[in-house]
Design an enzyme around this catalytic site. Structure first.
Site, mmCIF file in Angstrom:
data_model
loop_
_atom_site.group_PDB
_atom_site.id
_atom_site.type_symbol
_atom_site.label_atom_id
_atom_site.label_comp_id
_atom_site.label_asym_id
_atom_site.label_seq_id
_atom_site.Cartn_x
_atom_site.Cartn_y
_atom_site.Cartn_z
ATOM 1 N N LYS A 1 -8.097 -8.312 2.550
ATOM 2 C CA LYS A 1 -8.093 -9.737 3.013
ATOM 3 C C LYS A 1 -9.432 -9.772 4.002
ATOM 4 O O LYS A 1 -10.094 -10.912 3.727
ATOM 5 C CB LYS A 1 -7.068 -10.089 3.809
ATOM 6 C CG LYS A 1 -7.032 -11.529 4.476
ATOM 7 C CD LYS A 1 -5.732 -11.936 5.175
ATOM 8 C CE LYS A 1 -5.981 -13.232 5.820
ATOM 9 N NZ LYS A 1 -4.780 -13.519 6.440
ATOM 10 N N GLU B 1 -11.163 1.925 5.932
ATOM 11 C CA GLU B 1 -10.830 2.823 4.876
ATOM 12 C C GLU B 1 -11.141 2.223 3.328
ATOM 13 O O GLU B 1 -11.728 3.078 2.680
ATOM 14 C CB GLU B 1 -9.130 2.902 4.957
ATOM 15 C CG GLU B 1 -8.546 3.660 6.322
ATOM 16 C CD GLU B 1 -8.258 2.953 7.286
ATOM 17 O OE1 GLU B 1 -8.979 1.772 7.545
ATOM 18 O OE2 GLU B 1 -7.274 3.070 8.182
ATOM 19 N N GLY C 1 -1.733 -10.568 5.344
ATOM 20 C CA GLY C 1 -1.927 -9.449 4.456
ATOM 21 C C GLY C 1 -0.620 -8.877 3.891
ATOM 22 O O GLY C 1 -0.303 -8.635 2.710
ATOM 23 N N ARG C 2 0.496 -8.764 4.844
ATOM 24 C CA ARG C 2 1.695 -8.226 4.508
ATOM 25 C C ARG C 2 2.571 -9.185 3.729
ATOM 26 O O ARG C 2 3.617 -8.800 3.188
ATOM 27 C CB ARG C 2 2.595 -7.725 5.758
ATOM 28 C CG ARG C 2 2.540 -8.688 6.894
ATOM 29 C CD ARG C 2 3.162 -7.860 8.135
ATOM 30 N NE ARG C 2 3.261 -8.938 9.255
ATOM 31 C CZ ARG C 2 2.133 -9.366 9.806
ATOM 32 N NH1 ARG C 2 1.058 -8.749 9.785
ATOM 33 N NH2 ARG C 2 2.356 -10.054 10.819
ATOM 34 N N GLU D 1 5.155 -5.002 11.613
ATOM 35 C CA GLU D 1 3.971 -5.687 12.015
ATOM 36 C C GLU D 1 3.850 -7.071 12.476
ATOM 37 O O GLU D 1 3.613 -7.689 13.138
ATOM 38 C CB GLU D 1 3.054 -5.408 10.897
ATOM 39 C CG GLU D 1 1.600 -5.641 11.271
ATOM 40 C CD GLU D 1 0.559 -5.132 10.411
ATOM 41 O OE1 GLU D 1 0.079 -3.998 10.122
ATOM 42 O OE2 GLU D 1 0.229 -5.849 9.149
ATOM 43 N N HIS E 1 21.041 13.349 1.638
ATOM 44 C CA HIS E 1 20.894 14.549 2.067
ATOM 45 C C HIS E 1 19.944 14.957 3.004
ATOM 46 O O HIS E 1 19.201 16.233 3.121
ATOM 47 C CB HIS E 1 20.494 15.589 0.764
ATOM 48 C CG HIS E 1 21.663 15.167 -0.449
ATOM 49 N ND1 HIS E 1 22.563 15.996 -0.596
ATOM 50 C CD2 HIS E 1 21.700 14.210 -1.270
ATOM 51 C CE1 HIS E 1 23.485 15.471 -1.636
ATOM 52 N NE2 HIS E 1 23.098 14.622 -1.995
ATOM 53 N N LYS F 1 -8.344 0.780 16.512
ATOM 54 C CA LYS F 1 -9.524 0.759 15.513
ATOM 55 C C LYS F 1 -10.791 0.948 16.541
ATOM 56 O O LYS F 1 -11.780 1.469 16.081
ATOM 57 C CB LYS F 1 -9.534 -0.426 14.847
ATOM 58 C CG LYS F 1 -8.248 -0.402 13.543
ATOM 59 C CD LYS F 1 -8.571 -1.786 13.035
ATOM 60 C CE LYS F 1 -7.383 -2.189 12.016
ATOM 61 N NZ LYS F 1 -7.130 -3.344 11.630
HETATM 62 O O1 F6P Z 1 -4.549 -2.862 10.448
HETATM 63 C C1 F6P Z 1 -3.470 -3.537 9.890
HETATM 64 C C2 F6P Z 1 -3.922 -4.471 8.593
HETATM 65 O O2 F6P Z 1 -4.859 -5.577 9.354
HETATM 66 C C3 F6P Z 1 -2.830 -5.235 8.175
HETATM 67 O O3 F6P Z 1 -2.337 -6.226 8.734
HETATM 68 C C4 F6P Z 1 -3.317 -5.402 6.859
HETATM 69 O O4 F6P Z 1 -2.380 -5.594 5.848
HETATM 70 C C5 F6P Z 1 -4.452 -4.372 6.563
HETATM 71 O O5 F6P Z 1 -4.677 -3.974 7.819
HETATM 72 C C6 F6P Z 1 -5.413 -4.458 5.352
HETATM 73 O O6 F6P Z 1 -6.254 -5.372 5.994
HETATM 74 P P1 F6P Z 1 -7.147 -6.160 4.824
HETATM 75 O O7 F6P Z 1 -6.437 -6.387 3.803
HETATM 76 O O8 F6P Z 1 -8.112 -6.819 5.604
HETATM 77 O O9 F6P Z 1 -8.257 -4.665 4.236
#
Ligand code: F6P
Length: 502
Positions: A177, A183, A238-239, A324, A354, A466
């Site tokens: 987003k 990452e 995002g979620r 979140e 289990h 972060k």
């Molecule tokens: O660090 C959490 C977050 O901001 C989430 O809310 C989001 O889903 C995820 O990182 C990934 O964010 P993006 O879609 O901006 O890469």
């Protein structure tokens, strides 16, 4: 004759207390909530303005108050295209244009062997869950494509994927987003390098790269052609974004019609949530049951156990959605809250039995459970039918054992009982009911936020770590072994860096 002593472990059950919407059944019989308690819960929901909150959400009001914007993920599954206005502008034409582009892409990608979907958190869990969940649905064709999900910055995942993918017939979708998530951008660069190392020309590479983002400028700067960028919007959290082009893998892997069915299930659940009275409203009932357990038993955690192996990713998706969204200490007005999201955990049954079910049955904490079961077996093969019957028997038996407990002279063998649970029954596991299940929980999470007066659509708590990682990374890169505590790095962390650098 002496009257039989009542079993002190038995929950106050209410048989036949099932509600249903679009053939999804929610049975709250083992919640131990009496009719008068339910009545109070619904009054409480009304007093807290839940009905208005639901109306505001669908009307595009700025319910995400800290970021001053709507939370309109429901528009993304509004297949009927009834106008949805944000500040006077209908968003549906833009949403429908993305649907057309997704469909066109599904028809265009011929001969693609591998798709690498790069994204994390909300840009990963939803599509990953859907791809897993639908893999063995009868009649679904995976169109000869291997779908790989790359989220972790740990190169173990990258190495595993690159060992399998064929560079010349691979497509890459970078999903973020913000398009600033470290990452994702680092993994994207690593995959581009891999394409280069495998002699892909710059033309081939640019044809292979796609993006899904709300930050089109950053995606273009990364080198992605504009017509290969699928936009989504800041009014989609995002979620809550699997319904947008973030869900591209579902369409690419299983076909656009499957993606549409997935949206249709969610749309049907939305219509139920929007229109049903609170007393019949599945997401609301689930929210109120949790609220009751929290107020009555001070529960700190709840578990979600899908008795469907295909839904093993569901609890992970739900963890982000719930924790979140609602894992917060202050309300919409910045005031401390009494309650917020409990810890959510879970995994597929019967495996889960289990693992941690010992604690669920006999531990000192009461942990309510959502049991999720699917009525139909995956196929009519006698083996599948027999296995499915055992799966369902286990699901029902666990709920009963937890609710009613068992007495014994030996304290070690006493089951304390009175452990509440829901049973959520899907008619079958298909794209439609997967969409409905996810939308049910999204709407339940939003309802809980409204009941707690929490803004479920921001996540300020993920930022601080972060920020701190940056100076730490710099210190690790320096290879120095005498890093001192500073404003950014405390003495403990400085010592740990020195240990790693030595
Ligand atoms: O660090 C959490 C977050 O901001 C989430 O809310 C989001 O889903 C995820 O990182 C990934 O964010 P993006 O879609 O901006 O890469």
């Amino acid at each position: 004759m002496q009257a039989k002593k009542a079993n002190p472990h038995v929950i106050n059950s209410t048989p036949n207390s099932a509600h249903s919407a679009i053939d999804v059944v929610l049975d709250t019989a083992y919640q131990g909530i009496s009719a008068s308690q339910w009545k109070k819960l619904f009054s409480k929901a009304r007093e807290s303005g839940l009905e208005q909150f639901i109306a505001d959400m669908f009307a595009g009001k700025h319910i995400n108050n800290s970021e001053d914007r709507p939370a309109l993920h429901c528009a993304l599954r509004n297949l009927k295209k009834t106008p949805v206005f944000i500040d006077g502008q209908d968003v549906m034409p833009a949403v429908a244009e993305v649907w057309q582009r997704i469909e066109a892409l599904c028809n265009k990608w011929v001969g693609v062997t591998d798709v690498i979907h790069i994204g994390i958190g909300g840009s990963d869990f939803g599509p990953r869950l859907a791809i897993e969940a639908l893999a063995h649905v009868p009649g679904i064709d995976s169109r000869g494509m291997r779908m790989h999900f790359l989220a972790n910055i740990d190169t173990a995942e990258l190495a595993r994927i690159l060992a399998r993918a064929q560079p010349n017939s691979t497509r890459v979708i970078i999903v973020s987003k913000s398009f600033t998530t470290l990452e994702t951008t680092m993994n994207a660069k690593a995959v581009v390098n891999w394409l280069k190392e495998n002699n892909c020309t710059s033309g081939q590479i640019s044809r292979a790269l796609y993006a899904v983002t709300a930050n089109v400028t950053a995606a273009k700067e990364f080198g992605i052609a504009e017509d290969q960028i699928f936009p989504f919007w800041d009014w989609v959290g995002g979620r809550y974004s699997v319904w947008s082009a973030v869900g591209l893998p579902i369409a690419l892997q299983y076909g656009f019609d499957t993606f549409k069915e997935f949206l249709a299930g969610a749309e049907a659940m939305d219509l139920h949530f929007k229109n049903a009275p609170l007393e019949e409203n599945l997401p609301v009932i689930m929210a109120l049951a949790l609220l009751h357990q929290q107020e009555k038993h001070k529960i700190k955690a709840y578990a979600v156990i899908p008795y469907a192996d295909a839904l093993d990713w569901f609890p992970k998706w739900l963890q982000q959605l719930d924790m979140e969204s609602n894992g917060k200490s202050v309300d919409r007005d910045g005031k401390p809250v009494k309650y917020s999201s409990p810890i959510v955990f879970g995994s597929a049954g019967s495996n889960a039995q289990h693992s941690y079910f010992q604690l669920l049955h006999q531990g000192t904490e009461i942990i309510p459970i959502d049991f999720i079961a699917v009525r139909e077996p995956m196929s009519n093969r006698p083996e599948a039918v027999a296995h499915h019957r055992i799966l369902l028997s286990n699901c029902l038996a666990q709920a009963q054992a937890l609710a009613n407990g068992k007495d014994d002279e030996n304290p070690n063998n006493v089951y304390p009982g009175k452990r509440p649970s829901n049973l959520l029954l899907l008619p079958k596991l298909n794209p439609f009911y997967l969409g409905a299940l996810l939308a049910l929980y999204e709407n339940r999470t939003a309802s809980l936020g409204a009941l707690w007066n929490i803004n479920s659509f921001d996540q300020p708590g993920v930022e601080y770590g972060k920020v701190l990682a940056k100076p730490i990374e710099k210190a690790l890169a320096s290879d120095e072994t005498n890093i001192q505590a500073s404003a950014d790095i405390d003495a403990v962390t400085a010592a740990r860096i020195n240990l790693l650098n030595s």
